[in-house]
Every structure is written in C-alpha cells, then in structure tokens.
Write an enzyme that holds these catalytic residues in place. Sequence first.
Site, PDB file in Angstrom:
ATOM      1  N   TRP A   1      -5.228  -5.946   9.503  1.00 40.52           N
ATOM      2  CA  TRP A   1      -6.379  -5.061   9.723  1.00 40.52           C
ATOM      3  C   TRP A   1      -6.184  -4.178  10.944  1.00 40.52           C
ATOM      4  CZ3 TRP A   1     -10.022  -3.191   6.823  1.00 40.52           C
ATOM      5  CH2 TRP A   1     -10.230  -3.800   5.587  1.00 40.52           C
TER       6      TRP A   1
ATOM      7  N   TRP B   1       7.725 -11.057   9.837  1.00 40.14           N
ATOM      8  CA  TRP B   1       6.399 -10.496  10.182  1.00 40.14           C
ATOM      9  C   TRP B   1       5.384 -11.632  10.306  1.00 40.14           C
ATOM     10  CZ3 TRP B   1       4.322  -6.132  11.915  1.00 40.14           C
ATOM     11  CH2 TRP B   1       4.995  -4.923  11.733  1.00 40.14           C
TER      12      TRP B   1
ATOM     13  N   GLU C   1       9.637  -9.982   5.714  1.00 37.34           N
ATOM     14  CA  GLU C   1       8.197 -10.282   5.624  1.00 37.34           C
ATOM     15  C   GLU C   1       7.899 -11.650   6.236  1.00 37.34           C
ATOM     16  OE1 GLU C   1       6.074  -7.948   4.758  1.00 37.34           O
ATOM     17  OE2 GLU C   1       7.855  -6.735   4.479  1.00 37.34           O
TER      18      GLU C   1
ATOM     19  N   ASN D   1      -0.080  -6.502  -1.329  1.00 36.16           N
ATOM     20  CA  ASN D   1       0.027  -6.006   0.045  1.00 36.16           C
ATOM     21  C   ASN D   1      -0.152  -4.499   0.163  1.00 36.16           C
ATOM     22  OD1 ASN D   1       0.722  -6.284   2.940  1.00 36.16           O
ATOM     23  ND2 ASN D   1       2.520  -5.082   2.335  1.00 36.16           N
TER      24      ASN D   1
ATOM     25  N   TRP E   1     -12.921  -2.293  11.779  1.00 32.55           N
ATOM     26  CA  TRP E   1     -11.959  -3.143  11.071  1.00 32.55           C
ATOM     27  C   TRP E   1     -12.445  -4.587  10.950  1.00 32.55           C
ATOM     28  CZ3 TRP E   1     -10.181  -7.052  14.283  1.00 32.55           C
ATOM     29  CH2 TRP E   1     -10.314  -6.830  15.664  1.00 32.55           C
TER      30      TRP E   1
ATOM     31  N   TRP F   1     -17.655   3.736  15.553  1.00 36.59           N
ATOM     32  CA  TRP F   1     -17.568   3.459  14.115  1.00 36.59           C
ATOM     33  C   TRP F   1     -18.868   3.889  13.450  1.00 36.59           C
ATOM     34  CZ3 TRP F   1     -12.736   2.255  13.049  1.00 36.59           C
ATOM     35  CH2 TRP F   1     -11.964   1.524  13.950  1.00 36.59           C
TER      36      TRP F   1
END
Length: 467
Positions: free
Chosen positions: A384, A279, A276, A343, A361, A308
Amino acid sequence: MQHRLVWFRDDLRVRDNAAVSAALNCDPAVQITAIFLTADDEWESFGYGANRLYYTEQLLKSLALELAELGLQLQVVHLPDYAHQVQWISNYCERELVTDLYFNQEYQWNERMRDYKITTELTHVNVHSFVDRVVLQPSTVLTGDNRYYSVFSPFKKRWLSVYRESSRAPYQLPGSKRPKTTPLSWTSLADSPESDLTAFATNERQALNDLDVFTESKLTRYDAARNQPAIQGTSRLSAALARGLLSPRQCIKAAEDVMNRPIWDFPEDAFSWINELIWRDFYQHLLVGFPRLSKNKAFRPETETLQWRNNTAEIDAWKNGLTGIPIVDAGMRELKATGWMHNRVRMIVAQFLTKNLLCDWRIGEAHFMRYLVDSDLGANNGGWQWSASTGTDAAPYFRVFNPVSQGETYDSEGAYICHYIPELADLPKAKRHSPWLASVPGGYVEPIVDLKSSRQRAIDAFKDLKA
Ligand SMILES: Cc1cc2nc3c(=O)[nH]c(=O)nc-3n(C[C@H](O)[C@H](O)[C@H](O)COP(=O)(O)OP(=O)(O)OC[C@H]3O[C@@H](n4cnc5c(N)ncnc54)[C@H](O)[C@@H]3O)c2cc1C
C-alpha cells in the site's frame, strides 16, 4: 524432568519448522506440550477478517492431526490480547513446571514487544526463539554503517551475499517414538469465511504438492506470465506462506531442486520468482528497522500532511467493484469472491484508490486486511505504501498508473475482467477496458472519476508536500 512448551503462531506446519525441529529433538520421555493462543480483541483491532481467521482454523485442524501422529496434542486457547498471552504463558509455565519454551520470531511491533516481555519475565524457563518466518534474520542484512536498508536493490544484493554464506539445510522433523494420540477440540476461531477459500491448500502435503507443481511447470515461465491476471502464472502460495503452512526456505529449496543449481546461478526468468521471496523478506526486515510501519504511520513523514479526499461514496464504489473502471472493479470483485487478488491488479486498485480517488492508503490497507486470506502486515503495508508513494522505495508520485492502459497491457483480451464482470463479454475486445466508448447490453456503471484530471489532482497534491 524437562517439560517443553512449543508455541505455534503464523507457522502452522511441522516440516521445516525451526522451533518444532528443536523442541522435538529429545528423548521420548521428555514431556512436550503444543499450544496456539488467540488474541481475539487485539486481532480485531488489527482488522483481521473472517477469511484469515477461518483459514487459520482450517490449518490448526490439520496441524492438530499432524501433531497427533507425532504423539502430541495441540491446545488452542482463546485469549483477548497479547498481554493475556504473556500472563497465560507465565502461569502455565509455573503451574505445569515448564522448563523450556520454543517459538518462532514474529516481526510486527506488538508481537515483538510481547516476545520481549516473555523473554525477560520468564526467568526460570529457558526461552528458545528462532528465525523461521524469513529466510534471513533481519539484523543480518544491514548497510555498511549497520542500518536497515530502505531501498530494495542494495538490500537484495546484500541479502544474496549473506544468503550464500548461510546454512540452507532444511530443519529436520525428528521421528517421534511417542504413541499416536487423538486431537483435542476447541472453540473455533471463525465459523465461516466471507469468501470462497476452497482454492487454498489447507494441509502441508497439499501445500508442498502445490509448490512442486508450480516449480516444475511454471517457474521458468514466471517472468513472462507473472503480470497476466487471466492466467495462473504465479504460484498462489501467498496464503500458505503468510500463515506458515509453507516456509520460504522450502520454496527456495524446491526451486533449486528443479533448476538443479543454487539461486545465484538461476537464469533471469526463474530468478524473478526468487526476487519476490526476497521482497517478502525485505518487508519483514523493514518492520524491524522502522517500527512506525507497524503503527499506522507513513514511511515518509512528510506525506502525513497530504490532504486526502476520503469521499465515502467513492470508497464504497471502490470496495464493491462499482467504479466503472473494469480492471479496478474486477480486482475488487475478485478480492471479495476469493479472498485473494493478483499482484498486478493489487497495484492497479491501490493506485486508483490513493491517486485517482486521492484516498488515504490506510483505508485500502484495512480493506485488504479484512478480506485477504494471505493478509500480512509487512507485505500489505509495503504494497500500500509503495502504491501510495508514501513508502520506502515507493512508486514516484508523478508516475500514476492509468488503469485502462494497465488493463489493456496485462489483460489484452479482457479475459480477466470478463470473468468477474460477465456483462462486458459481449463487447468487442478493444472496448472491454473502456466500456463507456461502447454500448453495454444492460448497461455498465459510468466511471466515478475522470482519469486524466484526477491524475493531475494527485500529482499536484504530492508536489505541494514539503520534503
Ligand atoms: C497493495 C498490495 C497489498 C499486498 N498485500 C499483501 C499481503 O497482505 N500479503 C501478501 O503475502 N502479499 C501481499 N502483497 C504482495 C503480492 O501481491 C502477493 O504476495 C502476491 O500477489 C501473492 O501471489 P502469489 O502467491 O501467486 O505470488 P508469487 O508471485 O508466486 O510470489 C511468491 C511469493 O512471494 C511473496 N511475494 C510476492 N510478491 C510480493 C510482494 N510484492 N511483497 C511481498 N511479498 C511478495 C509472496 O509470499 C508470494 O506468495 C500485496 C501487494 C500489494 C500491491
């Protein structure tokens, strides 16, 4: 005579701080000034909310105390934007005969442009900038043909091999022989938060203690516990990391100390936490490699034409935790109540907004930016765009999370949802994630969308995009 200026940003600590360590490494006769500059209007345009600003204010107060112990006074100066920061620094350096400027690098586009201006315009000052926010400097983890990685797995592989070769010693905080002083006062960044932020460490010692507690008691069980929002299976250090109260190096070192070996020899369950942190580095590196990510643009340009729906009533229901889907509602209520969200639940609510409700988003990203105490452009945008399938290495558009089965898998007893939606506690456990199948005493909002048909609607919308 030297005059050193240390400019704090999202690195609000003195320990293991590259810029602080370098600046303080000198004779006590050298004049050192410490500053923090706001960019009130620009930050408002980025959507920074009261939670982030209030938390920053708490950290500035404890940083001022730490610096006072070292004989330094922190000045906090309110400015409208980064252009004024450049001007202020330039004027200050000229007026106060600053010889050396120290700061840690930031990787968002506006911040990089500001630092570029500073570095090129301050011709009579030695500008020293440092890699501190990430473990590895972005330009050092590149593909064979010197490009930025856009896929995580090969990035991680390369990151690990660069990490093995790099120096990992923490930055020393030179002992100061300056007489202790008292902190200055300043106009506060935010008087009150929108959420209850009392769970987050507000000084370095507390944050280091939280880190030790996590690595000593939870690291080896992280992999099994990390997806269960009802328990504290993750470190909850993201706010400290985002605001720089802790460094990612300190996190890795604490983990290595507990495991008594370097990270590349970690067993899978403990490595999962390091994963993580990688990341986290990945998303910062992407900001440098792909500036459009800082400019409200999708990583995958073809998704910009997606139609959207952006239905206002549905967006309001989502923001207020009133969609009728318990795990989504619990997550959104957790965000408002605490300024943080687990998360797994972040992924679920993000997929629900972008897929089931087919909303842009950017609407979700802005809402998170307003409330999250750990808000960070790299991780937030990355999360996102991953969830919306518009990003790099994103979730494939046809693999839409079913929030009910996600809830049943990761919150099987419904303990998490009942914490934020107590009225569901009277239902049998098997019905808590689908209350429309039972009768809730006092009633519960009906789902605002049919999960099956809305899933198909999203898949069809994505399928039609031209690659
Ligand atoms: C839609 C969405 C938005 C997000 N927005 C943010 C954000 O604004 N700020 C933020 O710090 N994280 C964000 N994340 C990532 C992640 O949800 C949080 O970092 C994590 O929940 C923090 O909890 P923790 O400290 O217990 O993490 P742990 O599981 O203990 O992980 C340790 C640290 O690694 C980093 N980290 C963990 N997961 C990720 C990830 N997926 N991406 C990047 N870094 C990660 C964090 O710094 C975290 O503190 C987002 C994820 C999603 C899906």
